[in-house]
Every structure is written in C-alpha cells, then in structure tokens.
Design a protein around this motif. Structure first.
Motif, PDB file in Angstrom:
ATOM      1  N   LEU A  72     -49.296  28.538 -27.405  1.00 26.85           N
ATOM      2  CA  LEU A  72     -49.340  28.269 -28.870  1.00 26.85           C
ATOM      3  C   LEU A  72     -49.826  29.644 -29.634  1.00 26.85           C
ATOM      4  O   LEU A  72     -50.417  30.520 -28.908  1.00 26.85           O
ATOM      5  CB  LEU A  72     -50.117  27.097 -29.287  1.00 26.85           C
ATOM      6  N   GLU A  73     -49.650  29.653 -30.888  1.00 25.29           N
ATOM      7  CA  GLU A  73     -50.072  30.824 -31.557  1.00 25.29           C
ATOM      8  C   GLU A  73     -51.674  31.031 -31.405  1.00 25.29           C
ATOM      9  O   GLU A  73     -52.312  32.065 -31.638  1.00 25.29           O
ATOM     10  CB  GLU A  73     -49.571  30.617 -33.094  1.00 25.29           C
ATOM     11  N   GLY A  75     -53.385  30.515 -29.014  1.00 27.30           N
ATOM     12  CA  GLY A  75     -53.403  31.024 -27.492  1.00 27.30           C
ATOM     13  C   GLY A  75     -54.001  29.952 -26.457  1.00 27.30           C
ATOM     14  O   GLY A  75     -53.956  30.022 -25.309  1.00 27.30           O
ATOM     15  N   SER A  76     -53.575  28.730 -27.026  1.00 28.25           N
ATOM     16  CA  SER A  76     -53.622  27.690 -25.913  1.00 28.25           C
ATOM     17  C   SER A  76     -52.557  27.302 -25.248  1.00 28.25           C
ATOM     18  O   SER A  76     -51.445  27.522 -25.709  1.00 28.25           O
ATOM     19  CB  SER A  76     -54.138  26.169 -26.974  1.00 28.25           C
ATOM     20  N   GLN A  77     -52.632  26.825 -23.900  1.00 22.35           N
ATOM     21  CA  GLN A  77     -51.533  26.609 -22.956  1.00 22.35           C
ATOM     22  C   GLN A  77     -51.115  25.160 -23.158  1.00 22.35           C
ATOM     23  O   GLN A  77     -51.652  24.170 -23.072  1.00 22.35           O
ATOM     24  CB  GLN A  77     -52.121  26.991 -21.615  1.00 22.35           C
ATOM     25  N   ARG A  78     -49.659  25.068 -23.213  1.00 20.31           N
ATOM     26  CA  ARG A  78     -49.023  24.051 -23.319  1.00 20.31           C
ATOM     27  C   ARG A  78     -48.009  23.620 -21.962  1.00 20.31           C
ATOM     28  O   ARG A  78     -47.279  24.684 -21.800  1.00 20.31           O
ATOM     29  CB  ARG A  78     -48.287  23.467 -24.532  1.00 20.31           C
ATOM     30  N   ASN A  79     -47.744  22.435 -21.778  1.00 18.89           N
ATOM     31  CA  ASN A  79     -46.560  22.125 -20.708  1.00 18.89           C
ATOM     32  C   ASN A  79     -45.717  20.967 -21.446  1.00 18.89           C
ATOM     33  O   ASN A  79     -46.222  20.115 -21.915  1.00 18.89           O
ATOM     34  CB  ASN A  79     -47.071  22.027 -19.472  1.00 18.89           C
ATOM     35  N   LYS A  80     -44.568  20.941 -21.402  1.00 19.01           N
ATOM     36  CA  LYS A  80     -43.732  20.082 -21.608  1.00 19.01           C
ATOM     37  C   LYS A  80     -42.421  19.859 -20.411  1.00 19.01           C
ATOM     38  O   LYS A  80     -42.049  20.672 -20.304  1.00 19.01           O
ATOM     39  CB  LYS A  80     -42.826  20.260 -22.811  1.00 19.01           C
ATOM     40  N   LEU A  81     -42.277  18.417 -20.176  1.00 18.35           N
ATOM     41  CA  LEU A  81     -41.267  18.370 -19.337  1.00 18.35           C
ATOM     42  C   LEU A  81     -39.903  18.259 -20.300  1.00 18.35           C
ATOM     43  O   LEU A  81     -39.736  17.764 -21.077  1.00 18.35           O
ATOM     44  CB  LEU A  81     -41.516  16.890 -18.612  1.00 18.35           C
ATOM     45  N   VAL A 125     -29.730  27.627 -23.002  1.00 14.02           N
ATOM     46  CA  VAL A 125     -30.829  27.321 -21.904  1.00 14.02           C
ATOM     47  C   VAL A 125     -31.543  28.627 -21.743  1.00 14.02           C
ATOM     48  O   VAL A 125     -32.551  28.605 -21.178  1.00 14.02           O
ATOM     49  CB  VAL A 125     -30.132  26.740 -20.630  1.00 14.02           C
ATOM     50  N   ALA A 126     -31.470  29.456 -22.764  1.00 12.26           N
ATOM     51  CA  ALA A 126     -32.265  30.800 -22.541  1.00 12.26           C
ATOM     52  C   ALA A 126     -33.916  30.469 -23.023  1.00 12.26           C
ATOM     53  O   ALA A 126     -33.830  29.506 -23.731  1.00 12.26           O
ATOM     54  CB  ALA A 126     -31.856  31.836 -23.486  1.00 12.26           C
ATOM     55  N   TYR A 127     -34.782  31.250 -22.356  1.00 12.95           N
ATOM     56  CA  TYR A 127     -36.068  30.750 -22.572  1.00 12.95           C
ATOM     57  C   TYR A 127     -36.313  30.917 -24.160  1.00 12.95           C
ATOM     58  O   TYR A 127     -37.308  29.688 -24.377  1.00 12.95           O
ATOM     59  CB  TYR A 127     -36.926  31.719 -21.925  1.00 12.95           C
ATOM     60  N   GLU A 128     -36.070  31.686 -25.052  1.00 15.12           N
ATOM     61  CA  GLU A 128     -36.369  31.678 -26.333  1.00 15.12           C
ATOM     62  C   GLU A 128     -35.816  30.336 -27.074  1.00 15.12           C
ATOM     63  O   GLU A 128     -36.596  29.913 -27.809  1.00 15.12           O
ATOM     64  CB  GLU A 128     -36.214  32.925 -26.997  1.00 15.12           C
ATOM     65  N   THR A 129     -34.683  30.094 -26.492  1.00 12.37           N
ATOM     66  CA  THR A 129     -33.934  28.868 -27.172  1.00 12.37           C
ATOM     67  C   THR A 129     -34.796  27.633 -26.846  1.00 12.37           C
ATOM     68  O   THR A 129     -35.090  26.810 -27.856  1.00 12.37           O
ATOM     69  CB  THR A 129     -32.347  28.689 -26.758  1.00 12.37           C
ATOM     70  N   VAL A 130     -35.013  27.417 -25.607  1.00 11.19           N
ATOM     71  CA  VAL A 130     -35.864  26.187 -25.136  1.00 11.19           C
ATOM     72  C   VAL A 130     -37.268  26.224 -25.816  1.00 11.19           C
ATOM     73  O   VAL A 130     -37.625  25.129 -26.222  1.00 11.19           O
ATOM     74  CB  VAL A 130     -35.948  26.275 -23.465  1.00 11.19           C
ATOM     75  N   LEU A 131     -37.841  27.447 -25.999  1.00 10.22           N
ATOM     76  CA  LEU A 131     -39.113  27.446 -26.467  1.00 10.22           C
ATOM     77  C   LEU A 131     -39.151  26.981 -27.838  1.00 10.22           C
ATOM     78  O   LEU A 131     -39.987  26.144 -28.216  1.00 10.22           O
ATOM     79  CB  LEU A 131     -39.667  29.001 -26.325  1.00 10.22           C
ATOM     80  N   ASP A 132     -38.018  27.392 -28.627  1.00  7.31           N
ATOM     81  CA  ASP A 132     -38.215  27.121 -30.211  1.00  7.31           C
ATOM     82  C   ASP A 132     -37.925  25.389 -29.987  1.00  7.31           C
ATOM     83  O   ASP A 132     -38.492  24.679 -30.866  1.00  7.31           O
ATOM     84  CB  ASP A 132     -36.552  27.687 -30.670  1.00  7.31           C
ATOM     85  N   ARG A 133     -36.871  24.782 -29.279  1.00  2.00           N
ATOM     86  CA  ARG A 133     -36.908  23.385 -29.335  1.00  2.00           C
ATOM     87  C   ARG A 133     -38.335  22.752 -28.921  1.00  2.00           C
ATOM     88  O   ARG A 133     -38.609  21.769 -29.384  1.00  2.00           O
ATOM     89  CB  ARG A 133     -35.728  23.121 -28.331  1.00  2.00           C
ATOM     90  N   VAL A 134     -38.894  23.195 -27.724  1.00  2.70           N
ATOM     91  CA  VAL A 134     -40.121  22.558 -27.394  1.00  2.70           C
ATOM     92  C   VAL A 134     -41.183  22.531 -28.469  1.00  2.70           C
ATOM     93  O   VAL A 134     -41.894  21.746 -28.800  1.00  2.70           O
ATOM     94  CB  VAL A 134     -40.419  23.330 -26.168  1.00  2.70           C
ATOM     95  N   LYS A 135     -41.211  24.029 -29.150  1.00  2.00           N
ATOM     96  CA  LYS A 135     -42.377  23.946 -30.079  1.00  2.00           C
ATOM     97  C   LYS A 135     -41.947  23.074 -31.495  1.00  2.00           C
ATOM     98  O   LYS A 135     -42.985  22.535 -32.036  1.00  2.00           O
ATOM     99  CB  LYS A 135     -42.448  25.381 -30.717  1.00  2.00           C
ATOM    100  N   ARG A 136     -40.638  22.966 -31.593  1.00  2.84           N
ATOM    101  CA  ARG A 136     -40.150  21.926 -32.846  1.00  2.84           C
ATOM    102  C   ARG A 136     -40.762  20.458 -32.351  1.00  2.84           C
ATOM    103  O   ARG A 136     -40.972  19.643 -33.482  1.00  2.84           O
ATOM    104  CB  ARG A 136     -38.784  21.902 -33.276  1.00  2.84           C
ATOM    105  N   PHE A 137     -40.706  19.982 -31.230  1.00  4.82           N
ATOM    106  CA  PHE A 137     -41.176  18.698 -30.756  1.00  4.82           C
ATOM    107  C   PHE A 137     -42.631  18.720 -30.573  1.00  4.82           C
ATOM    108  O   PHE A 137     -43.405  17.603 -30.350  1.00  4.82           O
ATOM    109  CB  PHE A 137     -40.215  18.183 -29.730  1.00  4.82           C
ATOM    110  N   SER A 138     -43.466  19.734 -30.691  1.00  2.00           N
ATOM    111  CA  SER A 138     -44.856  19.607 -30.464  1.00  2.00           C
ATOM    112  C   SER A 138     -45.384  19.387 -31.649  1.00  2.00           C
ATOM    113  O   SER A 138     -46.850  19.431 -31.530  1.00  2.00           O
ATOM    114  CB  SER A 138     -45.037  21.016 -29.579  1.00  2.00           C
ATOM    115  N   ARG A 139     -45.053  19.472 -32.680  1.00  2.00           N
ATOM    116  CA  ARG A 139     -45.982  19.054 -33.906  1.00  2.00           C
ATOM    117  C   ARG A 139     -46.208  17.890 -34.103  1.00  2.00           C
ATOM    118  O   ARG A 139     -45.711  16.851 -33.878  1.00  2.00           O
ATOM    119  CB  ARG A 139     -45.045  19.574 -34.916  1.00  2.00           C
TER     120      ARG A 139
END
Length: 139
Positions: A72-73, A75-81, A125-139
């Motif tokens: 995250l911005e 600096g904290s590490q996150r994991n999502k399945l 399924v590119a890293y940046e595309t998945v990262l964007d989706r994961v961050k949207r669901f992390s809020r």
C-alpha cells in the motif's frame, strides 16, 4: 447453468494448503480429459507473477487461485487471494462453454477469495490490472 462437472477433493485440499500454510503461491485447475471433473493441474511456491502468467495457455481454459502480494501507499504489505477464470479468445468454443458452466463447481466452495478476475487475454490478467482490482476491493 451447471455442466454437471464436479471438483476433485484434491482441489480443496491444495486450496487449504495455499491459504493456511502459505507454502504455495498459486494453484492451477483444469478439466480432466473426459471433461467430468476439475483437477489440480499445477501448484507452485514461485512468487514471480510473470512465471504464473506463463502457465495460462493461449488456446486453453484454466482456473487458478493466486496469493497476490502488494504494498500500500503507506508501505504496508498486503495479500489477497484472487480467483482467475482464464478463457482466452483462441480456445475452442465448446471448451469455453464447459469452462464457464463449470466455474461454480470450483469457485463456490473456496472460502476467502477476495477478488475474481475473468481473463480472455494477457492484458486482463497483467500485474497492474490485477493490482488495480485488488486495491479497489481493499478499501
């Protein structure tokens, strides 16, 4: 719509292993040769996302669960399945139909999935595309 396909118990055993022990980074699933059961195709502990993508065939369908790591911005590490349903445009129509109608047999029993990714080409399924989706669901 259901295809009547079931998932092998090994699929769920490997999912629990990935989720609980963190010894695996991803699991790939596929239909068996008779198209009657979903089976484990491959497991890996390799953390290289690009290596994971090389296992998604240009002309075949697969499902996958990936333990997606990101920072995250603050600096904290996150994991999502993440659950991936890979059905490329070049796959045979019948294979895509069976794949789509069989998804729930593998997806529904998997508790703890944060994000579902539907991919028909590598940009989805590119890293940046998945990262964007994961961050949207992390809020």
């Amino acid at each position: 719509m259901s295809s009547g396909v079931t998932a092998a118990s090994e699929c769920f055993e490997k999912f629990v292993e990935l989720k609980m022990s963190k010894s695996l980074k991803y699991i790939l699933f596929k239909l068996n040769d008779h198209r009657t059961q979903i089976v484990v195709d491959k497991t890996s502990g390799n953390t290289d996302y690009e290596e994971f993508l090389t296992n998604l065939p240009a002309d075949g369908c697969k499902w996958a669960v990936y333990d997606f790591s990101y920072v995250l911005e603050d600096g904290s590490q996150r994991n999502k399945l993440c659950f991936f349903s890979w059905s490329p445009d070049n796959a045979p129509i019948r294979a895509k139909m069976v794949h789509a109608s069989s998804k729930d047999a593998i997806r529904k029993p998997l508790d703890g999935i944060s994000v579902e990714i539907q991919g028909t080409d590598l940009t989805e399924v590119a890293y940046e595309t998945v990262l964007d989706r994961v961050k949207r669901f992390s809020r």
